[in-house]
Design a protein around this motif. Structure first.
Motif, PDB file in Angstrom:
ATOM      1  N   GLY A  11      -0.841 -14.056  -1.254  1.00  0.00           N
ATOM      2  CA  GLY A  11      -1.545 -15.334  -1.436  1.00  0.00           C
ATOM      3  C   GLY A  11      -1.831 -15.926  -0.065  1.00  0.00           C
ATOM      4  N   SER A  12      -1.905 -17.249  -0.001  1.00  0.00           N
ATOM      5  CA  SER A  12      -2.274 -17.913   1.262  1.00  0.00           C
ATOM      6  C   SER A  12      -1.323 -17.530   2.394  1.00  0.00           C
ATOM      7  N   GLY A  13      -0.013 -17.657   2.166  1.00  0.00           N
ATOM      8  CA  GLY A  13       0.956 -17.370   3.225  1.00  0.00           C
ATOM      9  C   GLY A  13       0.953 -15.897   3.608  1.00  0.00           C
ATOM     10  N   GLY A  14       0.989 -15.019   2.603  1.00  0.00           N
ATOM     11  CA  GLY A  14       1.075 -13.579   2.859  1.00  0.00           C
ATOM     12  C   GLY A  14      -0.143 -13.038   3.586  1.00  0.00           C
ATOM     13  N   VAL A  34       2.854  -6.677  -0.546  1.00  0.00           N
ATOM     14  CA  VAL A  34       2.999  -6.303  -1.958  1.00  0.00           C
ATOM     15  C   VAL A  34       2.558  -7.469  -2.839  1.00  0.00           C
ATOM     16  N   ASP A  35       1.704  -7.190  -3.814  1.00  0.00           N
ATOM     17  CA  ASP A  35       1.316  -8.241  -4.762  1.00  0.00           C
ATOM     18  C   ASP A  35       1.004  -7.599  -6.112  1.00  0.00           C
ATOM     19  N   ARG A  36       1.383  -8.296  -7.183  1.00  0.00           N
ATOM     20  CA  ARG A  36       1.104  -7.755  -8.518  1.00  0.00           C
ATOM     21  C   ARG A  36      -0.360  -7.939  -8.919  1.00  0.00           C
ATOM     22  N   GLN A  37      -1.050  -8.819  -8.202  1.00  0.00           N
ATOM     23  CA  GLN A  37      -2.470  -9.046  -8.502  1.00  0.00           C
ATOM     24  C   GLN A  37      -3.324  -8.047  -7.733  1.00  0.00           C
ATOM     25  N   THR A  38      -4.452  -7.702  -8.304  1.00  0.00           N
ATOM     26  CA  THR A  38      -5.382  -6.829  -7.573  1.00  0.00           C
ATOM     27  C   THR A  38      -6.348  -7.665  -6.728  1.00  0.00           C
ATOM     28  N   GLU A  77       4.426  -5.190  -9.032  1.00  0.00           N
ATOM     29  CA  GLU A  77       5.370  -6.285  -9.269  1.00  0.00           C
ATOM     30  C   GLU A  77       6.574  -6.061  -8.349  1.00  0.00           C
ATOM     31  N   VAL A  78       7.095  -7.122  -7.739  1.00  0.00           N
ATOM     32  CA  VAL A  78       8.371  -7.018  -7.022  1.00  0.00           C
ATOM     33  C   VAL A  78       9.461  -7.307  -8.053  1.00  0.00           C
ATOM     34  N   ARG A  79      10.386  -6.343  -8.235  1.00  0.00           N
ATOM     35  CA  ARG A  79      11.406  -6.484  -9.285  1.00  0.00           C
ATOM     36  C   ARG A  79      12.723  -7.053  -8.766  1.00  0.00           C
ATOM     37  N   ILE A 102       8.961 -13.665   2.657  1.00  0.00           N
ATOM     38  CA  ILE A 102       8.796 -14.019   1.242  1.00  0.00           C
ATOM     39  C   ILE A 102       7.673 -15.048   1.145  1.00  0.00           C
ATOM     40  N   SER A 103       6.632 -14.685   0.380  1.00  0.00           N
ATOM     41  CA  SER A 103       5.516 -15.622   0.195  1.00  0.00           C
ATOM     42  C   SER A 103       5.017 -15.466  -1.244  1.00  0.00           C
ATOM     43  N   LEU A 104       5.947 -15.648  -2.184  1.00  0.00           N
ATOM     44  CA  LEU A 104       5.638 -15.365  -3.591  1.00  0.00           C
ATOM     45  C   LEU A 104       5.136 -16.599  -4.336  1.00  0.00           C
ATOM     46  N   GLY A 282       5.588 -21.149   2.399  1.00  0.00           N
ATOM     47  CA  GLY A 282       4.737 -21.575   1.285  1.00  0.00           C
ATOM     48  C   GLY A 282       5.470 -22.196   0.113  1.00  0.00           C
ATOM     49  N   ASP A 283       4.830 -22.072  -1.052  1.00  0.00           N
ATOM     50  CA  ASP A 283       5.254 -22.825  -2.237  1.00  0.00           C
ATOM     51  C   ASP A 283       6.646 -22.457  -2.762  1.00  0.00           C
ATOM     52  N   ALA A 284       7.146 -21.276  -2.417  1.00  0.00           N
ATOM     53  CA  ALA A 284       8.472 -20.875  -2.911  1.00  0.00           C
ATOM     54  C   ALA A 284       9.592 -21.613  -2.180  1.00  0.00           C
ATOM     55  N   LYS A 297       3.797 -28.906  -1.382  1.00  0.00           N
ATOM     56  CA  LYS A 297       3.411 -27.489  -1.481  1.00  0.00           C
ATOM     57  C   LYS A 297       1.894 -27.424  -1.327  1.00  0.00           C
ATOM     58  N   ALA A 298       1.428 -26.747  -0.276  1.00  0.00           N
ATOM     59  CA  ALA A 298      -0.020 -26.694  -0.027  1.00  0.00           C
ATOM     60  C   ALA A 298      -0.359 -25.447   0.767  1.00  0.00           C
ATOM     61  N   GLY A 299      -1.583 -24.971   0.583  1.00  0.00           N
ATOM     62  CA  GLY A 299      -2.037 -23.794   1.302  1.00  0.00           C
ATOM     63  C   GLY A 299      -2.053 -24.014   2.805  1.00  0.00           C
ATOM     64  N   ALA A 300      -2.416 -25.237   3.206  1.00  0.00           N
ATOM     65  CA  ALA A 300      -2.476 -25.527   4.648  1.00  0.00           C
ATOM     66  C   ALA A 300      -1.087 -25.402   5.267  1.00  0.00           C
ATOM     67  N   VAL A 301      -0.076 -25.833   4.516  1.00  0.00           N
ATOM     68  CA  VAL A 301       1.304 -25.725   4.991  1.00  0.00           C
ATOM     69  C   VAL A 301       1.710 -24.250   5.051  1.00  0.00           C
TER      70      VAL A 301
HETATM   71  C1  LIG Z   1      -6.340 -26.178  -8.258  1.00  0.00           C
HETATM   72  C2  LIG Z   1      -5.677 -26.012  -6.915  1.00  0.00           C
HETATM   73  C3  LIG Z   1      -6.246 -26.602  -5.794  1.00  0.00           C
HETATM   74  C4  LIG Z   1      -5.649 -26.452  -4.547  1.00  0.00           C
HETATM   75  N1  LIG Z   1      -6.236 -27.039  -3.453  1.00  0.00           N
HETATM   76  C5  LIG Z   1      -5.660 -26.935  -2.246  1.00  0.00           C
HETATM   77  C6  LIG Z   1      -6.267 -27.519  -1.093  1.00  0.00           C
HETATM   78  O1  LIG Z   1      -7.364 -28.094  -1.157  1.00  0.00           O
HETATM   79  N2  LIG Z   1      -5.612 -27.411   0.093  1.00  0.00           N
HETATM   80  C7  LIG Z   1      -4.408 -26.763   0.197  1.00  0.00           C
HETATM   81  O2  LIG Z   1      -3.853 -26.705   1.310  1.00  0.00           O
HETATM   82  N3  LIG Z   1      -3.803 -26.199  -0.874  1.00  0.00           N
HETATM   83  C8  LIG Z   1      -4.403 -26.255  -2.081  1.00  0.00           C
HETATM   84  N4  LIG Z   1      -3.808 -25.662  -3.178  1.00  0.00           N
HETATM   85  C9  LIG Z   1      -2.460 -25.084  -3.056  1.00  0.00           C
HETATM   86  C10 LIG Z   1      -2.453 -23.691  -2.451  1.00  0.00           C
HETATM   87  O3  LIG Z   1      -3.342 -22.825  -3.132  1.00  0.00           O
HETATM   88  C11 LIG Z   1      -1.037 -23.132  -2.489  1.00  0.00           C
HETATM   89  O4  LIG Z   1      -0.151 -24.106  -1.974  1.00  0.00           O
HETATM   90  C12 LIG Z   1      -0.924 -21.873  -1.659  1.00  0.00           C
HETATM   91  O5  LIG Z   1      -1.721 -20.859  -2.240  1.00  0.00           O
HETATM   92  C13 LIG Z   1       0.520 -21.410  -1.523  1.00  0.00           C
HETATM   93  O6  LIG Z   1       0.575 -20.189  -0.830  1.00  0.00           O
HETATM   94  P1  LIG Z   1       1.754 -19.150  -1.118  1.00  0.00           P
HETATM   95  O7  LIG Z   1       1.476 -17.979  -0.253  1.00  0.00           O
HETATM   96  O8  LIG Z   1       3.058 -19.829  -1.028  1.00  0.00           O
HETATM   97  O9  LIG Z   1       1.586 -18.757  -2.665  1.00  0.00           O
HETATM   98  P2  LIG Z   1       0.310 -18.131  -3.423  1.00  0.00           P
HETATM   99  O10 LIG Z   1      -0.939 -18.332  -2.655  1.00  0.00           O
HETATM  100  O11 LIG Z   1       0.364 -18.697  -4.803  1.00  0.00           O
HETATM  101  O12 LIG Z   1       0.643 -16.582  -3.453  1.00  0.00           O
HETATM  102  C14 LIG Z   1       1.750 -16.028  -4.113  1.00  0.00           C
HETATM  103  C15 LIG Z   1       1.433 -14.573  -4.421  1.00  0.00           C
HETATM  104  O13 LIG Z   1       2.636 -13.911  -4.849  1.00  0.00           O
HETATM  105  C16 LIG Z   1       2.322 -13.036  -5.915  1.00  0.00           C
HETATM  106  N5  LIG Z   1       3.554 -12.817  -6.694  1.00  0.00           N
HETATM  107  C17 LIG Z   1       4.362 -13.747  -7.246  1.00  0.00           C
HETATM  108  N6  LIG Z   1       5.431 -13.162  -7.805  1.00  0.00           N
HETATM  109  C18 LIG Z   1       5.287 -11.823  -7.623  1.00  0.00           C
HETATM  110  C19 LIG Z   1       6.089 -10.699  -7.969  1.00  0.00           C
HETATM  111  N7  LIG Z   1       7.254 -10.802  -8.613  1.00  0.00           N
HETATM  112  N8  LIG Z   1       5.645  -9.468  -7.603  1.00  0.00           N
HETATM  113  C20 LIG Z   1       4.463  -9.319  -6.934  1.00  0.00           C
HETATM  114  N9  LIG Z   1       3.676 -10.347  -6.580  1.00  0.00           N
HETATM  115  C21 LIG Z   1       4.092 -11.592  -6.917  1.00  0.00           C
HETATM  116  C22 LIG Z   1       1.224 -13.746  -6.691  1.00  0.00           C
HETATM  117  O14 LIG Z   1       0.462 -12.824  -7.425  1.00  0.00           O
HETATM  118  C23 LIG Z   1       0.423 -14.418  -5.571  1.00  0.00           C
HETATM  119  O15 LIG Z   1      -0.669 -13.643  -5.159  1.00  0.00           O
HETATM  120  C24 LIG Z   1      -4.437 -25.730  -4.430  1.00  0.00           C
HETATM  121  C25 LIG Z   1      -3.869 -25.115  -5.551  1.00  0.00           C
HETATM  122  C26 LIG Z   1      -4.490 -25.236  -6.785  1.00  0.00           C
HETATM  123  C27 LIG Z   1      -3.885 -24.541  -7.986  1.00  0.00           C
END
Ligand SMILES: Cc1cc2nc3c(=O)[nH]c(=O)nc-3n(C[C@H](O)[C@H](O)[C@H](O)COP(=O)(O)OP(=O)(O)OC[C@H]3O[C@@H](n4cnc5c(N)ncnc54)[C@H](O)[C@@H]3O)c2cc1C
Length: 381
Positions: A11-14, A34-38, A77-79, A102-104, A282-284, A297-301
């Motif tokens: 996702g954003s962090g990874g 590693v990500d479960r999504q394509t 999937e990470v198990r 970890i960026s799940l 990130g969000d975790a 919790k935000a993508g920018a963070v």
């Molecule tokens: C509607 C909406 C609007 C948003 N707008 C903004 C914005 O304007 N600005 C901003 O800064 N943020 C915004 N965000 C928030 C931002 O998208 C998230 O905070 C950010 O994506 C977090 O990054 P992350 O890497 O922690 O998690 P994610 O980007 O959610 O990535 C996590 C990844 O881990 C994978 N995963 C999880 N568990 C497993 C597993 N067991 N095995 C394998 N893969 C796994 C998932 O498939 C996913 O791809 C918004 C979010 C939403 C929903």
């Protein structure tokens, strides 16, 4: 000898972490994501998908593109993570690591609210936002609810943006919609300070949205779409758009990793966990600010944290002192409808309280968000 850095989650962090590492380290070091999504989904654009300003295909890209950039992407999937053996268990294989990031993200749990999944649309998932869009196209008038189910949730301005975009959407179509925003929070985006909260309330009210704070959803009668709240309020809606309860991805459920609230515990600047060579972004994660509230919790963070982590892992491998740290800053567009957006920007680590401002909505800032979306895809996929 070459090192292997394994990043859980693309996702954003990874994505950011893997790109920065690839730039800093030569090909003798392996970077595995590693990500479960394509596909990577650009989550901020889910808001535009809701109101038909994007189609689902436009806001996602295949993660297989990472291979072309020298990043090894595994779709699985990470198990389980065995921190003693430094090993990640995937569905059909095990992966050794020297460094782990970890960026799940946060997992979503609409099932925690009885009746909700059968009655409403999950704004935080691509199918949910897209199905809501299809229902909105058929809507002839009546009540619409935007419901926040629980805190914390990612992107605190998002439900407020959704309500303003809905108001703008129906204005343009000249359809009468009564939009209610119901949330357990006392005020929007509370961590940013009272001045930001008050302005967001006035922005949504100026657009005719009824703001109903301190409303905790209990259950939904899916045969009538009547929503019951813990304060006794009951109301029936034509369309329900919801932000589901968030939680820790279950694979991370390891007491040595967690805060008392059940999120991953890290150093607030280096994002190191208590386990050697294991980082989380990130969000975790959960970082409690001096004001006693969690860092939003935000993508920018996630992005800025990931840059600091990647810098420090690369320095470590290259025998240099790790110097990077996350400084608490964040920036987030706030879509207000009618082709305008505001901008929340500031530093959440400022003491004694976060120093955060809301820039007034303008067409210029809306274009800024469009450029932000394009630059994400251009840079990372
Ligand atoms: C509607 C909406 C609007 C948003 N707008 C903004 C914005 O304007 N600005 C901003 O800064 N943020 C915004 N965000 C928030 C931002 O998208 C998230 O905070 C950010 O994506 C977090 O990054 P992350 O890497 O922690 O998690 P994610 O980007 O959610 O990535 C996590 C990844 O881990 C994978 N995963 C999880 N568990 C497993 C597993 N067991 N095995 C394998 N893969 C796994 C998932 O498939 C996913 O791809 C918004 C979010 C939403 C929903």
């Amino acid at each position: 000898m070459g090192k292997r850095i394994v990043i859980l989650g693309a996702g954003s962090g990874g994505l950011v972490c893997s790109h920065v590492l690839r730039k800093k380290l030569n090909s003798s070091h392996e970077i595995v994501v590693v990500d479960r999504q394509t596909h990577f989904i650009f989550q901020p654009s889910l808001l535009w998908l809701l109101v038909g300003m994007r189609r689902a295909a436009h806001i996602q890209r295949p993660l297989s593109f990472l291979q072309k950039k020298g990043i090894n992407y595994i779709n699985s999937e990470v198990r389980h993570v065995d921190f003693d053996q430094k090993e990640v268990h995937l569905i059909s294989t095990k992966l050794k690591y020297d460094y782990l990031v970890i960026s799940l993200g946060a997992s979503l749990h609409p099932e925690k609210i009885p009746g909700l999944r059968d009655s409403g649309h999950n704004l935080y998932e691509i199918n949910g936002a897209d199905n809501a869009r299809k229902n909105l196209e058929l809507f002839k008038g009546g009540k619409i609810a935007v419901i926040v189910c629980a805190t914390p949730y990612k992107c605190p301005p998002a439900p407020y943006e959704a309500s303003m975009l809905l108001s703008s959407y129906f204005n343009k179509k000249k359809i009468r919609a009564e939009i209610e925003l119901l949330t357990p929070e006392p005020a929007p985006v509370g961590t940013a300070g009272a001045h930001v909260s008050e302005r967001i309330v006035s922005l949504i009210q100026e657009r005719g949205v009824s703001f109903m704070p301190k409303h905790q959803i209990s259950f939904v009668d899916s045969s009538t779409r009547e929503v019951s709240f813990s304060n006794g309020k009951k109301s029936r809606y034509e369309i329900i758009v919801y932000i589901p309860p968030h939680g820790l991805p279950s694979v991370l459920n390891n007491p040595s990793l967690l805060t008392k609230n059940g999120w991953v515990k890290t150093n607030s600047r280096t994002m190191e966990t208590d386990i050697e060579n294991v980082y989380a972004v990130g969000d975790a994660t959960e970082i409690i600010l001096p004001v006693g509230k969690p860092l939003p919790k935000a993508g920018a963070v996630a992005k800025l944290e990931a840059i600091a982590v990647a810098d420090n892992i690369a320095s470590n491998i290259l025998g240099k002192p790790p110097k990077s740290s996350y400084d608490g800053s964040s920036v987030c567009f706030v879509e207000t409808g009618e082709g305008r957006a505001g901008l929340i920007k500031g530093n959440f680590y400022a003491e004694p309280a976060p120093k955060v401002k809301l820039k007034e909505p303008s067409m210029f800032l809306h274009w800024g968000k469009i450029l932000f979306e394009r630059s994400w895809f251009y840079k990372y996929l």
